[in-house]
Enzyme design. Structure first.
Site, mmCIF file in Angstrom:
data_model
loop_
_atom_site.group_PDB
_atom_site.id
_atom_site.type_symbol
_atom_site.label_atom_id
_atom_site.label_comp_id
_atom_site.label_asym_id
_atom_site.label_seq_id
_atom_site.Cartn_x
_atom_site.Cartn_y
_atom_site.Cartn_z
ATOM 1 C CE LYS A 181 4.195 -1.160 4.286
ATOM 2 N NZ LYS A 181 3.320 -1.578 3.159
ATOM 3 C CB SER A 235 0.947 1.535 2.219
ATOM 4 O OG SER A 235 1.281 0.156 2.110
ATOM 5 C CB SER A 254 1.458 -1.104 -0.836
ATOM 6 O OG SER A 254 0.364 -0.302 -0.531
HETATM 7 N N1 GLN Z 1 -3.336 1.976 -2.245
HETATM 8 C C1 GLN Z 1 -4.108 0.794 -1.976
HETATM 9 C C2 GLN Z 1 -4.945 1.038 -0.746
HETATM 10 O O1 GLN Z 1 -4.962 2.123 -0.297
HETATM 11 C C3 GLN Z 1 -3.202 -0.386 -1.804
HETATM 12 C C4 GLN Z 1 -2.514 -0.413 -0.511
HETATM 13 C C5 GLN Z 1 -1.625 -1.602 -0.335
HETATM 14 O O2 GLN Z 1 -1.253 -2.264 -1.303
HETATM 15 N N2 GLN Z 1 -1.309 -1.895 0.904
HETATM 16 O O3 GLN Z 1 -5.575 0.182 -0.220
#
Ligand code: GLN
Length: 484
Positions: free
Chosen positions: A76, A151, A175
């Site tokens: 990532k 994400s 995410s």
């Molecule tokens: N979707 C959540 C957010 O927008 C979690 C994102 C994540 O776990 N990095 O913050």
């Protein structure tokens, strides 16, 4: 070759069926010919990959075989990689070449893994659909009009499309688990502190955790064997022994106590997703597990609590991206203020700005007690719910997300509904617990993930529970037709 899991590739490499160079070339060719459809990579690193693969083959010939010798992986783009762009999905860091490797990257390098490239992601890991990336949205390989989740959507899409055997992800509020669910693969978010955060660009430091996106639980165990452990450079990494996570994969589940939180099966959950989850849980009854309903009474506080804590921490973490210390710098600034304002204004996208504004407000004098301190208190209530539940059950199961993958553009104008797509995953981060999502079925040809939540540092048990399901079902071995 590209349909094999890491465990199978290890066997193939050992038997001499193919070399790491051949394997790496296969994946690089697939990325080259197929990724235009997905946009799952921000950077592909063929020179590094081939050089690492050659090195791995040489080591093998010399009888020096490390854990992941010759296995290609994607990282990532939130992990700092020496001499390779680390953008975190943002224009802000588009010019950033890290001078050092994150601990996770170092660990993969020193165990013989091969880096294929860096995967696309929501900007600074803020999002649930991969649409906030400055490099454009990622497509879901099961349905190109759908999002892959976020994400870590680039990693999830790349694994599902067999552009890499597995990838890393990070999970601050879901995410890893939510994109794993949307893409029909296995995602593991370890306990907070299990894997080093050193060199992993911080979003919300008290919630962020690195983990894996792979086809199987067995592969997740192989990767966690490399990633887990104390790192003196991360003061929140924990000094707990690292077991061999593959050793207990086949333990019996006889008498395992499974809890189903009634709050996770109520209003808001898509009926067909609920049905898939209920059927999946029944598989465990056949293995001798005992199922009971439990309650996590403060579940409804998780999303509002997270959306105070995460923005507060990110507003502080992202203050270093000021065009001086880090990040994009605007052209011809008139003075220092102009430099800060325009550099940040140009570098950050709208979702990141929204979070910085909310966080700065919540931390400001006069509001701090009402918002931030209050959120810390509700965080404790949420954590206590899990503590109480784990006195009676060994694992908690439920959906990873309330629906299957939604379409690109469907929720971009509705941030609140978008935030609710992490309703079942966020509480796990607030409590610092380990969680997984494993493929459990499909609704209209879009995958559904079953979430498993365990006690702190109980990754070995979670992996055992997930592996057992994967021995009895074949959801995890199905791949999207377009990328067969
Ligand atoms: N979707 C959540 C957010 O927008 C979690 C994102 C994540 O776990 N990095 O913050």
């Amino acid at each position: 070759m590209h349909n094999k899991t890491i465990a199978e590739l290890i066997v193939g490499l050992k038997a001499g069926d193919f070399s790491s160079v051949e394997l790496t070339q296969t994946y690089l060719e697939r990325i080259n010919s197929l990724d235009q459809q997905l946009n799952s990579f921000i950077t592909v690193t063929p020179e590094i990959a081939l050089q690492q693969a050659q090195q791995a083959d040489k080591q093998r010939a010399a009888g020096n075989v490390e854990l992941l010798n010759g296995i290609p992986l994607a990282q990532k783009d939130i992990f700092c990689t020496k001499d390779v762009k680390t953008s975190c999905g943002s224009k802000m860091l588009d010019p950033f070449i890290s001078p050092y490797n994150a601990t996770t990257i170092e660990k993969f390098n020193s165990t013989g893994a091969v880096m294929l490239g860096k995967t696309n992601m929501d900007e600074f890991a803020m999002g649930s659909s991969n649409e906030t990336s400055w490099y454009g949205p990622v497509k879901n390989p099961w349905a190109l009009e759908a999002v892959p989740g976020g994400s870590s959507g680039g990693s999830a899409a790349a694994v599902a499309a067999r552009l890499t055997p597995a990838a890393t992800g990070t999970d601050t509020g879901g995410s890893i688990r939510q994109p794993a669910s949307f893409c029909g693969i296995t995602g593991l978010k370890p306990t907070y502190g299990r894997v080093s955060r050193y060199g992993m660009i911080a979003f919300a430091s008290s919630l962020d955790q690195a983990g894996t996106l792979s086809r199987t639980a067995e592969d997740a165990a192989l990767m966690l064997n490399v990633m887990a452990g104390l790192d003196r450079r991360d003061s929140t990494s924990v000094d707990q022994p690292v077991p061999d996570y593959t050793a207990s994969l086949n333990d019996s589940l006889e008498g395992l106590k499974i809890g189903l939180p009634k709050e996770y099966f109520s209003e808001g959950l898509d009926d067909s997703v609920a049905k898939v989850i209920e059927d999946a849980v029944k598989e465990y009854e056949k293995e001798g597990a005992v199922i009971s309903e439990i309650s996590l009474p403060n579940s409804q506080l998780a999303v509002p609590t997270y959306y105070i804590i995460a923005p507060s921490e990110c507003s502080s973490n992202l203050s270093r991206m000021d065009g001086v210390r880090f990040g994009h710098r605007c052209d011809n600034p008139e003075d220092l203020n102009d430099l800060y304002i325009r550099s940040r204004g140009e570098g950050f996208g709208p979702e990141v700005k929204r979070r910085i504004l909310v966080g700065t407000y919540a931390l400001s004098e006069g509001f701090y007690d009402a918002y931030y301190v209050k959120a810390q208190k509700t965080r404790r209530l949420i954590s206590n719910d899990f503590k109480a539940a784990f006195e009676n059950v060994d694992v908690i199961m439920g959906p990873a997300a309330p629906s299957t993958a939604f379409n690109i553009g469907e929720l971009t104008d509705d941030p609140i509904t978008m935030y609710l797509s992490d309703i079942y995953t966020i509480a796990v981060n607030l409590a610092g617990l380990p969680g997984m999502s494993i493929p459990a079925g499909f609704v209209n040809n879009r995958p559904v993930g079953l979430q498993l939540i365990g006690r702190h540092f109980d990754e070995a048990k979670l992996l055992n529970i997930a592996h057992s399901f994967q021995k009895n079902t074949d959801w995890h071995s199905r791949g999207p037709e377009l990328f067969s």
